[in-house]
Design a protein around this motif. Structure first.
Motif, PDB file in Angstrom:
ATOM      1  N   THR A 167       0.636   4.417  -2.458  1.00  0.00           N
ATOM      2  CA  THR A 167      -0.474   5.372  -2.407  1.00  0.00           C
ATOM      3  C   THR A 167      -0.080   6.646  -1.684  1.00  0.00           C
ATOM      4  O   THR A 167      -0.768   7.664  -1.793  1.00  0.00           O
ATOM      5  CB  THR A 167      -1.709   4.761  -1.722  1.00  0.00           C
ATOM      6  OG1 THR A 167      -1.396   4.414  -0.370  1.00  0.00           O
ATOM      7  CG2 THR A 167      -2.179   3.527  -2.464  1.00  0.00           C
ATOM      8  N   PRO A 186      -8.331   0.593   5.552  1.00  0.00           N
ATOM      9  CA  PRO A 186      -7.207   1.185   4.800  1.00  0.00           C
ATOM     10  C   PRO A 186      -6.827   2.587   5.271  1.00  0.00           C
ATOM     11  O   PRO A 186      -5.641   2.902   5.370  1.00  0.00           O
ATOM     12  CB  PRO A 186      -7.730   1.193   3.356  1.00  0.00           C
ATOM     13  CG  PRO A 186      -8.693   0.055   3.306  1.00  0.00           C
ATOM     14  CD  PRO A 186      -9.383   0.089   4.637  1.00  0.00           C
ATOM     15  N   TYR A 226      -5.451  -3.826   4.510  1.00  0.00           N
ATOM     16  CA  TYR A 226      -6.585  -4.115   3.645  1.00  0.00           C
ATOM     17  C   TYR A 226      -7.632  -4.867   4.448  1.00  0.00           C
ATOM     18  O   TYR A 226      -7.293  -5.678   5.313  1.00  0.00           O
ATOM     19  CB  TYR A 226      -6.153  -4.981   2.466  1.00  0.00           C
ATOM     20  CG  TYR A 226      -5.071  -4.388   1.602  1.00  0.00           C
ATOM     21  CD1 TYR A 226      -5.362  -3.884   0.340  1.00  0.00           C
ATOM     22  CD2 TYR A 226      -3.747  -4.359   2.029  1.00  0.00           C
ATOM     23  CE1 TYR A 226      -4.359  -3.351  -0.465  1.00  0.00           C
ATOM     24  CE2 TYR A 226      -2.740  -3.827   1.241  1.00  0.00           C
ATOM     25  CZ  TYR A 226      -3.059  -3.326  -0.011  1.00  0.00           C
ATOM     26  OH  TYR A 226      -2.055  -2.804  -0.786  1.00  0.00           O
ATOM     27  N   SER A 257       0.811  -1.226   0.000  1.00  0.00           N
ATOM     28  CA  SER A 257       0.000   0.000   0.000  1.00  0.00           C
ATOM     29  C   SER A 257       0.838   1.266   0.000  1.00  0.00           C
ATOM     30  O   SER A 257       0.308   2.359  -0.238  1.00  0.00           O
ATOM     31  CB  SER A 257      -0.922   0.011   1.227  1.00  0.00           C
ATOM     32  OG  SER A 257      -0.157  -0.053   2.425  1.00  0.00           O
ATOM     33  N   LEU A 305      -6.523   2.833  -3.909  1.00  0.00           N
ATOM     34  CA  LEU A 305      -5.749   1.732  -3.334  1.00  0.00           C
ATOM     35  C   LEU A 305      -5.678   0.560  -4.299  1.00  0.00           C
ATOM     36  O   LEU A 305      -4.629  -0.074  -4.463  1.00  0.00           O
ATOM     37  CB  LEU A 305      -6.367   1.293  -2.007  1.00  0.00           C
ATOM     38  CG  LEU A 305      -5.623   0.211  -1.223  1.00  0.00           C
ATOM     39  CD1 LEU A 305      -4.217   0.650  -0.875  1.00  0.00           C
ATOM     40  CD2 LEU A 305      -6.395  -0.154   0.048  1.00  0.00           C
TER      41      LEU A 305
END
Length: 357
Positions: free
Chosen positions: A249, A304, A310, A246, A322
Motif C-alpha cells: 500500500t 492500519p 490490521y 500491508s 488496504l
C-alpha cells in the motif's frame, strides 16, 4: 506532505526502534492477585512497546469519559517487554500492557503475568486466543511476508519468484534481503515462517541454501528498506525483501490502480499483538476499561493508519485500499506458541551459528 512510501517507512522505523460496542465495564477477577475494585486511583499506567501509536483525541476522550489520566510508558519490543513484565510481575510497572505478541505470549501466560477479566471483552476473535486463554486480548494482527518489486522484474524481463522455494534458485542469487531474527521483529517472524514451511528438521538446510544463494542479512527492517530494497527509499539493488503484507500500500501509483510491489501471501507468518491487565495492578478497573477502549470500533479502525497493522476485533472494518493492495494471507504459516516458547532460544543460537558464523 510526506509521500505514502516515506510515511510508511517512517512509521515502520519508529515501530522498530524499541513489534466497540461496549457491554458494560469489565473488571479483573479477584483471585488474590488482582483486585476487583478500584483503590481510588485516577491514573492509569499503560505499558506499551514503542511502535504503539494512537490518536491523541481518542485517548483524551477515553480519559474524559472514564475520569482517568492515561500515562503511556514505552518499554521495548515484544520480546524484551515480555522479559521485563516477567521480572516485575510481583510489583508491576503499570496497570495494563500492550505489545506482547504471539511469539512471546505463551511464556508470559506460563509465568502468570496477566489477570483474567471477569467479563468478556467485546469484539474478541477467539481464533487469536492462546489456547483459549482470555488473560490476553488480541488487539491487532499483521503478516510478515516476502515482498517483491514487480517493476524491477518487469524491467529485467525476468519472472518474479512466487514461493519460498524459489528464493534458493540460481536465477534469484543476490536478490534477497532479510532481517536477523535475533535483532528484528519481522526477522524472527520470517524465521518462523521457514520453520513452519520446512519443519524443525528442515529449516537449517533451507537457510544454508539461502545463504549460499547470496542472501543479505540486516539488523533491522529500516536498513533493508532504506538501503537494499529496490522499491524502498534508497532504491537499492535487491528486489526481494522480507516485509509486511500491508507494505504494497506504500507503493500504489498516483492513479490508485496498481502497486509497484506485491506480497507473496503463501510465505507469510502472522504476528498477533495482545493487551492484558497486569496482576497486582493498582487500577485493574481502569485497565479493563482500557481493553474495551482498544477493542472499540473507533480505535480498531484507526490501527492500519496508526500502526500499519490490521485490526483484530470481530467485524472491524478496513479501507478498500488496504483490502485490495495489502490483504492478509488466507492461510498464514504457523508455529504453535508452545513450540516457539520451548525452542526459540535454541533455534536462534543455531541460526546464528549457521548463518552468521
Amino acid at each position: 506532505m510526506l509521500s505514502r512510501k516515506t510515511r510508511f517507512a517512517s512509521l515502520i522505523a519508529l515501530s522498530l526502534l524499541f513489534g466497540l460496542t461496549a457491554c458494560g465495564s469489565a473488571t479483573a477477577k479477584n483471585d488474590g492477585t488482582a483486585g476487583a475494585s478500584s483503590n481510588g486511583s485516577t491514573t492509569l499506567n499503560v505499558l506499551v512497546h514503542s511502535s504503539f501509536a494512537l490518536d491523541e483525541a481518542h485517548i483524551a476522550a477515553f480519559e474524559k469519559e472514564n475520569n482517568l489520566k492515561v500515562k503511556l510508558n514505552a518499554l521495548d519490543n515484544g520480546g524484551a517487554m515480555t522479559s521485563q513484565l516477567i521480572l516485575t510481575k510481583d510489583a508491576p510497572l503499570g496497570d495494563v500492557a500492550f505489545g506482547v505478541d504471539n511469539i512471546n505470549a505463551y511464556r508470559a501466560l506460563k509465568e502468570g503475568v496477566f489477570a483474567t477479566p471477569d467479563t468478556d471483552i467485546p469484539g474478541v476473535d477467539e481464533q487469536y486466543l492462546i489456547d483459549g486463554n482470555r488473560d490476553l486480548t488480541p488487539v491487532d494482527i499483521g503478516d510478515v511476508c516476502i515482498n517483491i518489486d514487480k517493476q524491477w522484474f518487469l524491467e529485467k524481463n525476468q519472472p518474479s519468484p512466487t514461493s519460498l522455494d524459489d528464493l534458493i534458485k540460481p536465477e534469484y542469487r543476490d536478490l534477497t534481503v532479510a532481517m536477523s531474527p535475533v535483532t528484528s521483529t519481522p526477522g524472527i517472524a520470517f524465521f518462523f515462517a521457514t520453520v513452519s514451511k520446512f519443519g524443525q528438521d528442515g529449516w537449517k538446510d533451507y537457510w544454508t541454501k539461502l545463504k549460499d544463494n547470496g542472501l543479505k542479512i540486516t539488523d533491522g527492517w529500516t536498513e533493508a528498506y532504506n538501503v537494499d530494497y529496490s522499491a524502498g527509499e534508497g532504491e537499492g539493488p535487491r528486489p526481494i525483501m522480507v516485509s509486511y503484507a500491508s507494505s504494497p500500500t506504500a507503493a500504489i501509483n498516483e492513479a490508485g490502480t496498481d502497486t509497484r510491489t506485491t506480497a507473496l501471501l503463501d510465505t507469510c507468518f502472522r504476528q498477533i499483538e495482545y493487551a492484558g491487565i497486569l496482576k497486582n495492578a493498582k487500577n485493574p478497573e481502569g485497565a479493563a476499561k482500557f481493553l474495551e477502549f482498544l477493542m472499540s470500533p473507533k480505535v480498531q479502525e484507526t490501527i492500519p493508519d496508526q500502526m500499519y497493522m490490521y485490526p483484530a476485533a470481530l467485524d472491524a472494518k478496513i479501507s478498500e485500499e488496504l483490502s485490495k493492495f495489502g490483504p492478509l494471507s488466507p492461510a498464514p504459516l504457523q508455529v504453535s506458541p508452545k513450540d516457539i516458547s520451548d525452542n526459540k532460544d535454541t533455534w536462534l543460537r543455531e541460526w546464528s551459528d549457521l548463518v552468521i558464523g
